[in-house]
Write a protein that holds these residues in place. Structure first.
Motif, mmCIF file in Angstrom:
data_model
loop_
_atom_site.group_PDB
_atom_site.id
_atom_site.type_symbol
_atom_site.label_atom_id
_atom_site.label_comp_id
_atom_site.label_asym_id
_atom_site.label_seq_id
_atom_site.Cartn_x
_atom_site.Cartn_y
_atom_site.Cartn_z
ATOM 1 N N GLU A 120 11.325 2.546 -3.903
ATOM 2 C CA GLU A 120 10.702 2.568 -5.217
ATOM 3 C C GLU A 120 9.248 2.110 -5.116
ATOM 4 N N PRO A 121 8.283 3.000 -5.287
ATOM 5 C CA PRO A 121 6.888 2.564 -5.260
ATOM 6 C C PRO A 121 6.566 1.762 -6.515
ATOM 7 N N ILE A 122 5.941 0.614 -6.332
ATOM 8 C CA ILE A 122 5.659 -0.243 -7.483
ATOM 9 C C ILE A 122 4.164 -0.360 -7.758
ATOM 10 N N SER A 123 3.345 0.068 -6.811
ATOM 11 C CA SER A 123 1.900 0.001 -7.006
ATOM 12 C C SER A 123 1.235 0.905 -5.981
ATOM 13 N N VAL A 124 0.050 1.394 -6.330
ATOM 14 C CA VAL A 124 -0.699 2.221 -5.387
ATOM 15 C C VAL A 124 -2.194 1.974 -5.597
ATOM 16 N N ALA A 125 -2.915 1.957 -4.487
ATOM 17 C CA ALA A 125 -4.367 1.814 -4.515
ATOM 18 C C ALA A 125 -4.932 2.715 -3.431
ATOM 19 N N HIS A 126 -6.251 2.853 -3.391
ATOM 20 C CA HIS A 126 -6.829 3.683 -2.353
ATOM 21 C C HIS A 126 -7.972 2.957 -1.661
#
Length: 206
Positions: A103-109
């Motif tokens: 389960e992805p809970i956060s994403v940044a680049h």
């Protein structure tokens, strides 16, 4: 079986001036000159367009790729990242998904890298998680780093040469049994400029 349409959607907003929240009166407004400083809705993208109308899709945390052409969002129910083409911001279009094994809970680049915190726990009593690093140019996973616990969020340090951070959620006993509680701790993950054999640097309690 009745069709279910997820109510989750991405709202694409445009900012017409820097002072978006009007928290502090500007010199111009003080002299009677007004500027349009509000966010304006450009379009809405229903998350199910990247899967199926009866899919329990969700659009949660999002970021934008370095070239500004693609929105990337976490879809926790689908255990995937979703992609939306915003080459024309007024007409966003589905651009596919990528399974991340939890389960992805956060994403940044960071440059061309997408950094997704992924919850892989099997139960509240056995928290686990990983940082999934994706090249946004070909959407291939280039590395997975075990975090030793359940991540809560991802942030990139203002200086790209500094480490990235993951907040973990450990477990503790409560009135309703064993639950995940924030520890206010950080796991420091080395960047590409650091020693490649020392990806996970350690934990910091704050």
């Amino acid at each position: 079986m009745p069709l279910r349409r997820s109510s989750s959607a991405l709202a694409l907003l445009g900012l017409t001036a820097a002072a978006a929240l009007n928290a502090v009166p500007t010199t111009a407004s003080a002299h009677g000159r007004s500027h349009d400083t509000a966010f304006k809705r450009l379009a809405t993208f229903p998350a199910y367009l990247n899967s199926a109308i009866d899919d329990a899709a969700a659009a949660e945390i999002s970021t934008v790729t370095e070239d500004g052409r693609t929105v990337v969002y976490t879809d926790s129910p689908g255990k995937r990242l979703g992609f939306v083409d915003i080459t024309n911001p007024g007409k966003p279009s589905p651009a596919g998904t990528l399974a991340v094994g939890g389960e992805p809970i956060s994403v940044a680049h960071l440059g061309h890298l997408l950094l997704a915190g992924v919850n892989t726990r099997e139960s509240f009593t056995n928290p686990s998680g990983k940082l999934v690093v994706v090249d946004d140019r070909n959407r291939k996973v280039v590395r997975e780093i075990d975090l030793g616990g359940q991540p809560d969020s991802v942030a990139v340090a203002p200086n790209p040469r500094k480490p990235r951070f993951e907040q973990l959620l450990p477990t503790a006993a409560g009135p309703e049994g064993v639950v995940a509680v924030p520890s206010r701790g950080l796991v420091i993950v080395s960047s590409e400029t650091d020693d490649p054999d020392n990806n996970l640097r350690g934990a910091v309690n704050i």
